[in-house]
Design an enzyme around this catalytic site. Structure first.
Site, PDB file in Angstrom:
ATOM      1  N   ASP A 114       0.849  -1.204   0.000  1.00 43.65           N
ATOM      2  CA  ASP A 114       0.000   0.000   0.000  1.00 43.65           C
ATOM      3  C   ASP A 114       0.884   1.253   0.000  1.00 43.65           C
ATOM      4  O   ASP A 114       0.880   2.018   0.959  1.00 43.65           O
ATOM      5  CB  ASP A 114      -0.953  -0.011   1.220  1.00 43.65           C
ATOM      6  N   HIS A 124       9.449  -0.258   8.434  1.00 45.75           N
ATOM      7  CA  HIS A 124       8.657  -1.473   8.726  1.00 45.75           C
ATOM      8  C   HIS A 124       8.703  -2.479   7.573  1.00 45.75           C
ATOM      9  O   HIS A 124       9.022  -3.648   7.758  1.00 45.75           O
ATOM     10  CB  HIS A 124       7.191  -1.102   8.966  1.00 45.75           C
TER      11      HIS A 124
END
Ligand code: BDR
Ligand code: CA
Length: 313
Positions: free
Chosen positions: A10, A240
Site C-alpha cells: 500500500d 517497517h
C-alpha cells in the site's frame, strides 16, 4: 539463492523503500506488485507502484486489489504520516505504464499456480488481497513457498491502538483468515520493526545510490521523518516494510518463535494479534488450535538498517 516473490503493498513511504529493495536486490526475482488501500486509497497505491517500478527502469506487472476492508468501514488514509499522495506530498513524474487487467487476487493465484512451491508472498499492507486469493483457490496454502507478513505485534503493543498494529487493524477479518490459513507463514511485526531506526545518514546513501528513484525515496522520507520526530520523539524512521524483506534475505539477523496466531476482529482490541507459543499450556486449548506459524521476536536492528542502506547504495 533466488527468491521469486509477489510483493503486496500500500505504498506508502516505507512501502516505497521496500519496493525499491524488491526491484534492486540481486537475490529477489520480483514477479509482480499487487496493491491494496491502506496508507493511501487503492488508485493512488497502484499509481505509486507503477511509478516506482518505472523509476527503477523495470517493467513489472502491477495488479490492483482491495479498495477497503472485508467487513468494517474503511478508515481514512493517514495523510499526516505518508502524505496525501503516499510519497510525502513531493512532486512526482507522470506514470506511463498501465496496470495488469487482472485483480490482485487473480494475479496471485495465476502466478503461484504457474510455479507451485516456488513463490513467496510478501505482504506489507492490510491483507485483503491474500484473503481474496485464498477464497479463489483454497489450495494455495499448499502451493506457496512461504508467506511473509509485515504486521502485528506480539509483545510490543500497538501503533494505531494500544494493542493493534496498523495493517492488522485496517482489516482484522482478512488478517484472521490469512494468519490462520495453515500456510508456511512468518510474521514480521512491531517487536522487530521498532528496533530498526533508519537515520538521515542512511537515507543520504540511498539517495546518492538510486538516481531519480533515490530522489523520490529521500523526498518522501523527509516527510515521514517529521512524523516520527513530532509524534514519537525519534530522529529517524522505522522501515517497517523493508524488514519483511530483510527477514527473507537475512533471517540470521532475527530471533523467531513458533506458535499459534489469531487476530481479534471486533471490540476494543480489534486488530490485536494473539500469540500462543508452541507447547505452552493455557487454561483452555482454544488459543492453541490454529495452525503453527512463526513470529519474529528480536532483531539486530543496526544490522538490518545497514543491510537496507547497503542494498540501495
Ligand atoms: C505498517 O503500517 C503502514 O503504515 C506501514 O506502511 C507498514 O506497513 C506499520 O504498522
Ligand atoms: Ca505498508
Amino acid at each position: 539463492m533466488s527468491h521469486p516473490i509477489i510483493f503486496d503493498t500500500d505504498p506508502g513511504v516505507d512501502d516505497a523503500q521496500a519496493i525499491a529493495i524488491a526491484l534492486r536486490h540481486p537475490e529477489i526475482e520480483l514477479l509482480g506488485l499487487t496493491t491494496t488501500y491502506g496508507n493511501v486509497d487503492i488508485e493512488t497505491a497502484t499509481h505509486n507502484a507503477l511509478l516506482l517500478s518505472e523509476l527503477a527502469g523495470r517493467d513489472i506487472p502491477v495488479a490492483q486489489g482491495s479498495a477497503g476492508p472485508l467487513v468494517k468501514p474503511r478508515h481514512p488514509a493517514p495523510a499526516h504520516i505518508h502524505g496525501a499522495n503516499g510519497l510525502g506530498n513531493i512532486e512526482l513524474p507522470e506514470v506511463k505504464g498501465k496496470k495488469d487487467p487482472r485483480s490482485a487476487a487473480q494475479f496471485i493465484v495465476d502466478t503461484v499456480n504457474a510455479r507451485p512451491g516456488e513463490v513467496t508472498l510478501v505482504a506489507v499492507g492490510p491483507v485483503g488481497n491474500l484473503a481474496a486469493a485464498l477464497q479463489l483457490d483454497p489450495a494455495l496454502t499448499g502451493k506457496v513457498r512461504r508467506v511473509v507478513i509485515m504486521g502485528g505485534s506480539i509483545r510490543e503493543g500497538g501503533n494505531v491502538t494500544p494493542v493493534a498494529e496498523a495493517n492488522m487493524f485496517n482489516d482484522p477479518h482478512a488478517a484472521q483468515r490469512v494468519l490462520t490459513a495453515g500456510w508456511p507463514l512468518t510474521l514480521v511485526g512491531l517487536d522487530v520493526t521498532h528496533r530498526c531506526v533508519l537515520s538521515q545518514a542512511h537515507m543520504q546513501r540511498i539517495e546518492a545510490g538510486q538516481g531519480e528513484l533515490g530522489r523520490v525515496l529521500a523526498g518522501s522520507y523527509a516527510f515521514y521523518r517529521d512524523f516520527y520526530r513530532e509524534f514519537l520523539g525519534i530522529d529517524g524512521c522505522c522501515p517497517h516494510d523493508s524488514c519483511a524483506l530483510a527477514w527473507l534475505l537475512r533471517p540470521e539477523l532475527f530471533t523467531t518463535a513458533p506458535g499459534h496466531l489469531a487476530v481479534v476482529t471486533d471490540g476494543l482490541a480489534e486488530g490485536q494479534t494473539l500469540f500462543a507459543p508452541e507447547g505452552r499450556g493455557f487454561i483452555q486449548e482454544r488459543w492453541s488450535q490454529t495452525p503453527l506459524a512463526e513470529v519474529c521476536l528480536e532483531v539486530d536492528g543496526e544490522a538490518v538498517v545497514e543491510w537496507i542502506a547497503d542494498t540501495l547504495s
